[in-house]
Scaffold this active site. Structure first.
Site, short mmCIF file in Angstrom:
data_model
loop_
_atom_site.label_atom_id
_atom_site.label_comp_id
_atom_site.label_asym_id
_atom_site.label_seq_id
_atom_site.Cartn_x
_atom_site.Cartn_y
_atom_site.Cartn_z
N ASP A 26 0.50 -1.35 0.19
CA ASP A 26 -0.08 0.27 -0.05
C ASP A 26 0.76 1.74 0.10
O ASP A 26 0.41 2.46 0.99
CB ASP A 26 -1.10 0.38 1.31
CG ASP A 26 -1.51 -1.12 1.27
OD1 ASP A 26 -2.22 -2.10 0.18
OD2 ASP A 26 -2.43 -1.29 2.14
N LYS A 131 -6.64 -4.56 -3.35
CA LYS A 131 -7.13 -5.63 -1.89
C LYS A 131 -8.56 -4.62 -1.48
O LYS A 131 -8.28 -3.21 -1.37
CB LYS A 131 -6.39 -5.87 -0.67
CG LYS A 131 -5.41 -4.78 -0.28
CD LYS A 131 -4.61 -5.15 -0.09
CE LYS A 131 -3.27 -4.33 1.06
NZ LYS A 131 -4.36 -3.74 2.41
N CYS A 164 -2.15 -2.38 7.90
CA CYS A 164 -1.76 -2.81 6.67
C CYS A 164 -0.74 -3.87 6.25
O CYS A 164 -0.43 -5.56 6.04
CB CYS A 164 -2.25 -2.46 5.65
SG CYS A 164 -3.65 -2.20 5.30
C1 C5J Z 1 -2.96 0.73 5.79
C2 C5J Z 1 -5.05 1.45 6.68
N1 C5J Z 1 -2.37 0.56 4.26
N2 C5J Z 1 -3.69 2.33 7.36
N3 C5J Z 1 -4.61 1.05 5.30
O1 C5J Z 1 -1.93 0.50 6.90
O2 C5J Z 1 -6.04 2.27 6.77
#
Ligand code: C5J
Length: 227
Positions: A26, A131, A164
């Site tokens: 991400d 995702k 994540c």
């Molecule tokens: C991730 C989030 N990628 N913090 N998402 O950690 O909402």
């Protein structure tokens, strides 16, 4: 042979370049840049930027060594049909997932904010997993992709550490993979949560996995690639 050992905690991890994948979680504009989803939740997104350069070093080293590289993005279909109402409402944000923002609709696939930052942009041939949840295995084809390549170990980088990245490491652990997180290749909006999240991974003899750093990972990959 293309194998070696990554210096890590709680102990060094044996690995093989051909059965180890690099997973970049991400590294999207929505989390790392102002005006995106991360900021809409009240976070200071500048706190994540320290992870970009170490991620780049590991990514470039893995590419040179011919490792399998996977990128993930968190986000939803433009019609939001895959967005659980609970996730949409969570946190009572001023702008919700799907609302317009300076980088397009928040956390929606195809919008500028959903893209991986240019510094870490995927190359052709590197699968990108979209995702809908926090974990990269939830409602995705990641497990099949890893099995098809006979991947056994994962080097997991990205953001955010305790959300994540942690969820993915836990999911990987329950599916029989060894996961290692280089500590400078991950970041959190809450530095204390990052510290504790990494402690949790390596506690109890590596209950969820291993923790190392970008220098240890790149030197182990480079040494293994020469064998
Ligand atoms: C991730 C989030 N990628 N913090 N998402 O950690 O909402």
């Amino acid at each position: 042979m293309r194998n070696g050992k990554i210096k890590a905690e709680p102990y060094d991890l044996d690995f093989d370049l051909d059965s180890t994948a690099l997973v970049m979680i991400d590294m999207q504009r929505d989390f790392v840049e102002p005006g995106g989803f991360g900021e809409s939740l009240g976070n200071d997104v500048s706190l994540l930027r320290s992870s970009i350069e170490p991620c780049k070093e590991v990514l470039e080293t893995a590419r040179k060594a011919g490792m399998f590289i996977i990128h993930t993005r968190e986000g939803h279909r433009p019609d939001l049909a895959d967005l659980q109402p609970a996730k949409k409402a969570r946190g009572n944000p001023t702008r919700k997932i799907g609302d317009p923002g300076p980088m397009g609709r928040l956390l929606v696939r195809g919008e500028p904010g959903h893209e991986i930052i240019p510094e870490l942009a995927p190359l052709p041939g590197e699968p990108v997993i979209d995702k809908p949840g926090k974990g990269a295995f939830y409602e995705t084809d990641l497990l099949g992709i890893l099995r098809n390549r006979n991947i056994k170990k994962l080097i997991v980088c990205g953001v955010t550490t305790e959300v994540c990245v942690h969820t993915t490491v836990r999911e990987a652990n329950d599916r029989g993979f060894d996961a290692l997180v280089p500590e400078d290749c991950t970041a959190s909006y809450f530095p204390e949560y990052k510290r504790v999240a990494l402690e949790m991974i390596k506690a109890q003899g590596g209950i969820f996995g291993w923790v190392s750093n970008s220098d240890n990972v790149t030197s182990a990959i480079e040494a293994a690639a020469k064998k």
